[in-house]
Write an enzyme that holds these catalytic residues in place. Structure first.
Site, short mmCIF file in Angstrom:
data_model
loop_
_atom_site.label_atom_id
_atom_site.label_comp_id
_atom_site.label_asym_id
_atom_site.label_seq_id
_atom_site.Cartn_x
_atom_site.Cartn_y
_atom_site.Cartn_z
N ASP A 67 31.79 -11.49 -7.73
CA ASP A 67 31.40 -10.42 -6.63
C ASP A 67 32.68 -9.95 -5.73
O ASP A 67 33.85 -10.42 -5.81
CB ASP A 67 30.39 -11.54 -5.58
CG ASP A 67 30.93 -13.00 -5.47
OD1 ASP A 67 31.95 -13.22 -5.66
OD2 ASP A 67 29.94 -13.62 -5.39
N ASN A 136 23.13 -22.59 0.98
CA ASN A 136 21.48 -21.99 1.00
C ASN A 136 21.19 -22.06 -0.63
O ASN A 136 20.18 -21.35 -0.80
CB ASN A 136 21.33 -20.84 1.52
CG ASN A 136 22.34 -19.59 1.11
OD1 ASN A 136 23.06 -19.77 0.14
ND2 ASN A 136 22.02 -18.62 1.75
N HIS A 138 22.87 -20.34 -2.95
CA HIS A 138 23.27 -19.08 -3.77
C HIS A 138 24.42 -19.21 -4.73
O HIS A 138 25.03 -20.23 -4.78
CB HIS A 138 23.47 -18.16 -2.71
CG HIS A 138 24.89 -18.00 -2.09
ND1 HIS A 138 25.17 -17.74 -0.85
CD2 HIS A 138 26.23 -18.56 -2.55
CE1 HIS A 138 26.62 -18.00 -0.60
NE2 HIS A 138 27.01 -18.50 -1.35
N GLU A 143 21.46 -14.07 -2.91
CA GLU A 143 20.84 -15.38 -1.80
C GLU A 143 19.40 -15.60 -2.12
O GLU A 143 18.86 -14.80 -3.04
CB GLU A 143 20.75 -14.00 -0.46
CG GLU A 143 22.43 -13.86 -0.32
CD GLU A 143 23.31 -15.00 0.37
OE1 GLU A 143 23.14 -15.99 0.12
OE2 GLU A 143 23.99 -14.49 1.51
C1 F6R Z 1 32.19 -16.77 -4.63
C2 F6R Z 1 31.00 -16.97 -4.77
C3 F6R Z 1 30.12 -18.03 -3.79
C4 F6R Z 1 30.80 -19.15 -3.72
C5 F6R Z 1 29.86 -20.12 -2.74
C6 F6R Z 1 30.63 -21.36 -2.46
O1 F6R Z 1 32.88 -15.83 -5.53
O2 F6R Z 1 30.20 -16.13 -5.50
O3 F6R Z 1 28.87 -17.95 -4.49
O4 F6R Z 1 30.95 -19.89 -4.78
O5 F6R Z 1 29.55 -19.30 -1.61
O6 F6R Z 1 31.57 -21.16 -1.51
P1 F6R Z 1 32.81 -22.21 -1.23
O7 F6R Z 1 33.37 -22.72 -2.46
O8 F6R Z 1 33.63 -21.61 -0.51
O9 F6R Z 1 32.02 -23.30 -0.65
#
Ligand code: F6R
Length: 254
Positions: A67, A136, A138, A143
């Site tokens: 992303d 959450n 995701h 989301e």
């Molecule tokens: C990042 C992504 C997100 C993260 C998720 C966890 O490219 O797609 O899904 O993997 O938000 O983020 P952290 O590792 O910062 O807790």
């Protein structure tokens, strides 16, 4: 699904690097799906170190990132483009033309997302997709919703994601409100998935993702339907799951 429990973040990162390095060894021109965020940083450091020690060769590897924020410039320190250079690409011998990240500067969301799906297909699909887990539930920026979005698309970030990601920005107001993300279908088409999770604050959502009903309100729960998922999580993240049935007791290899 295999679950490896590690004692802490460092051991999780070493185990993740072991798996990614093995993937590259088995298929030197593999396509790696990569993630940003705090979770994979240690694994990227491990891979960078192993590359410096001539243990991993990225010269034929191709990467596609999950992303990118929409509307962010590539040289912005909070862009995922910048993140990937700063945490991995600058430290390994991957040709930058073999690295792909959705272009957040393209204002035409439909064109960008369609093009990204085509790129992944042109590369032959993803061999190993690395994932972190959002608070959450995701994965990528898919989301919680009332349906599982399939292909790469433009998404409105939820308040909880903006809240979680504001630590990288001056304030929550500075966090972009939209992102381009691989869809759940894009992720599920990967041949192998490696989910990394650490910290007690993710214990509840990890339990829901792995053991709860498969519902779009917990996007990561879809991983229960994938035939080749490896979860590497530390004991804090696994504290709400009885791992006695799972493959556990990973002892660090390096
Ligand atoms: C990042 C992504 C997100 C993260 C998720 C966890 O490219 O797609 O899904 O993997 O938000 O983020 P952290 O590792 O910062 O807790």
């Amino acid at each position: 699904m295999r679950i490896y429990q590690t004692s802490d973040y460092d051991e999780m990162s070493r185990k993740a690097a072991d798996i990614i390095a093995a993937q590259i060894l088995m298929k030197p021109d593999c396509v790696l799906g990569l993630a940003t965020g705090s979770t994979p940083v240690g694994a990227y450091q491990q891979l960078s170190r192993r590359h410096a020690g001539n243990e991993v060769d990225f010269s034929q590897v191709k990467t596609v990132n999950l992303d990118e924020y929409r509307g962010i410039l590539r040289d912005d320190i909070n862009s995922y483009y910048y993140f990937m250079r700063n945490h991995l690409f600058n430290y390994v011998n991957i040709p930058l033309e073999n690295t792909f990240i959705p272009d957040g500067t393209n204002p035409n969301a439909d064109a960008e997302c369609t093009d990204y799906e085509k790129k992944i297909a042109f590369l032959g699909g993803i061999d190993l997709q690395l994932l972190g887990l959002g608070h959450n539930g995701h994965i990528g920026f898919n989301e919680p919703d009332d349906h599982f979005p399939t292909a790469t698309h433009c998404v409105n970030l939820t308040e909880s994601t903006i809240e979680a990601n504001k630590r990288f920005f001056a304030s929550a107001d500075n966090v972009p409100k939209q992102a381009y993300t691989m869809g759940i279908g894009t992720i599920m088409k990967a041949k192998k998935i490696l989910l990394l999770v650490n910290g007690s604050e993710k214990a509840g959502i990890l339990r829901k993702a792995l053991l709860g009903p498969v519902v779009p309100q917990v996007p990561a729960s879809i991983l229960q339907l994938h035939s080749d998922v490896i979860v590497v999580a530390d004991k804090d993240a696994l504290s709400e799951i009885d791992t006695s049935d799972a493959t556990r007791s990973y002892s660090s290899a390096s």
